[in-house]
Design a protein around this motif. Structure first.
Motif: not given
Length: 323
Positions: A115, A297, A300
């Motif tokens: 992330q 995430a 991402d």
């Protein structure tokens, strides 16, 4: 509980350190910072172990939180991914798209959560508006800050503007067509003030201004889309939405608009409630949840790379403009 290590305890790193200790899904094993004097002070103040080298800390954790200077991101992130560690890395992902591509390809070969810390995705003003945004056609963005030496290792585009580039790319459903930009280095060796006009293939245009030499702080985005105008103040954490409709909605502030032969339409003014969240804490919680739930995430590696690549394109346009 996920064992996590923190890399970098500068201004933002200290905030991360405090918040990591508050998140029940995470166990903060310790931190690493190359400045031994600062590390000792922070360790004593927060009662968190300071590790003498990054490798030792990396071996003892399942996840890493990289909040060190941008120039150190690539090597630390590469090591973390290579050793099977989940990765939270502050924006920008790294200093250039070549490094970013290496990290993205490495991440794609794993099942790790990665992330990127584009924290404005968790700003209350954004959370209140994001579900109302649909195919904007023009965005006007200003991110102005008073001078702070922190962050001047990169241009203002990578330091500040990249926040807004990520937001723009997250809501414009189209590829970038062209970039025109100008920037001026005043105090540092790279641009401290920059403006970019980003045109997309679907006709959307974003005009983005960033400065780290302002007399006041400002973080605002204005979006224009069919029948709606939105003003988001990331600093004040406020959102205003003005829409045009055929119905009089008594639940919100409404003004009639007489259009003659076309009849009457109604302008509505709303200030949606903004959720009371700490954006940095929220992004770290989301990171932890993604690891525990094995989900994608919130921001991402691909999103982080896209923002980095656009920032790089803007810096290149600025350089060409200076020739």
């Amino acid at each position: 509980m996920i064992k996590i290590g923190l890399f970098g305890v500068g201004h933002l790193g200290k905030i991360h350190l405090r918040l990591l200790k508050e998140i029940p899904q995470l166990e903060l094993v310790g931190f690493f910072d190359p400045n031994k004097a600062i590390a000792e002070k922070i360790s004593e103040e927060y009662k968190v172990p300071a590790y003498e080298n990054a490798q030792e800390l990396m071996r003892k954790v399942e996840a890493v939180d990289i909040v060190s200077p941008t120039t150190t991101h690539f090597e630390l992130a590469k090591q973390a991914l290579s050793e099977g560690k989940h990765l939270f890395i502050e924006k920008p992902l790294c200093t250039n798209s070549k490094e970013g591509k290496i990290l993205m390809d490495l991440w794609k070969s794993t099942n790790l959560v990665a992330q990127v810390g584009h924290v404005e995705r968790f700003n209350p003003a954004w959370l209140a508006a994001k579900d109302r945004i649909g195919n904007p056609k023009f965005l006007e963005v200003h991110r102005l800050a008073m001078f702070n030496p922190r962050g001047t290792d990169v241009s203002v585009v990578l330091d500040l503007m990249i926040h807004d580039l990520d937001i723009i790319l997250s809501v414009v459903p189209s590829k970038v067509k062209s970039v025109v930009a100008t920037g001026i280095p005043i105090i540092s060796d790279t641009p401290d003030i920059a403006n970019a006009r980003i045109s997309f293939e679907n006709g959307c245009v974003a005009n983005v201004t960033a400065s780290r030499l302002s007399m006041k702080n400002m973080r605002k985005i204005r979006l224009f889309q069919s029948n709606a105008y939105m003003s988001l103040d990331f600093l004040a954490k406020k959102t205003e939405i003005i829409t045009l409709s055929n119905k009089n909605d008594e639940a919100v502030t409404t003004f009639p608009l007489d259009l003659g032969d076309k009849g009457t339409r109604y302008i509505t003014f709303e200030q949606p409630e903004t959720p009371p969240v700490n954006a940095i804490k929220e992004e770290l919680i989301q990171f932890a949840n993604s690891i525990l739930n094995k989900t994608k995430a919130a921001v991402d590696m691909m999103a982080g790379f896209a923002a980095l690549k656009l920032a790089e394109d803007i810096n290149e346009a600025i350089a060409q403009n200076d020739v």
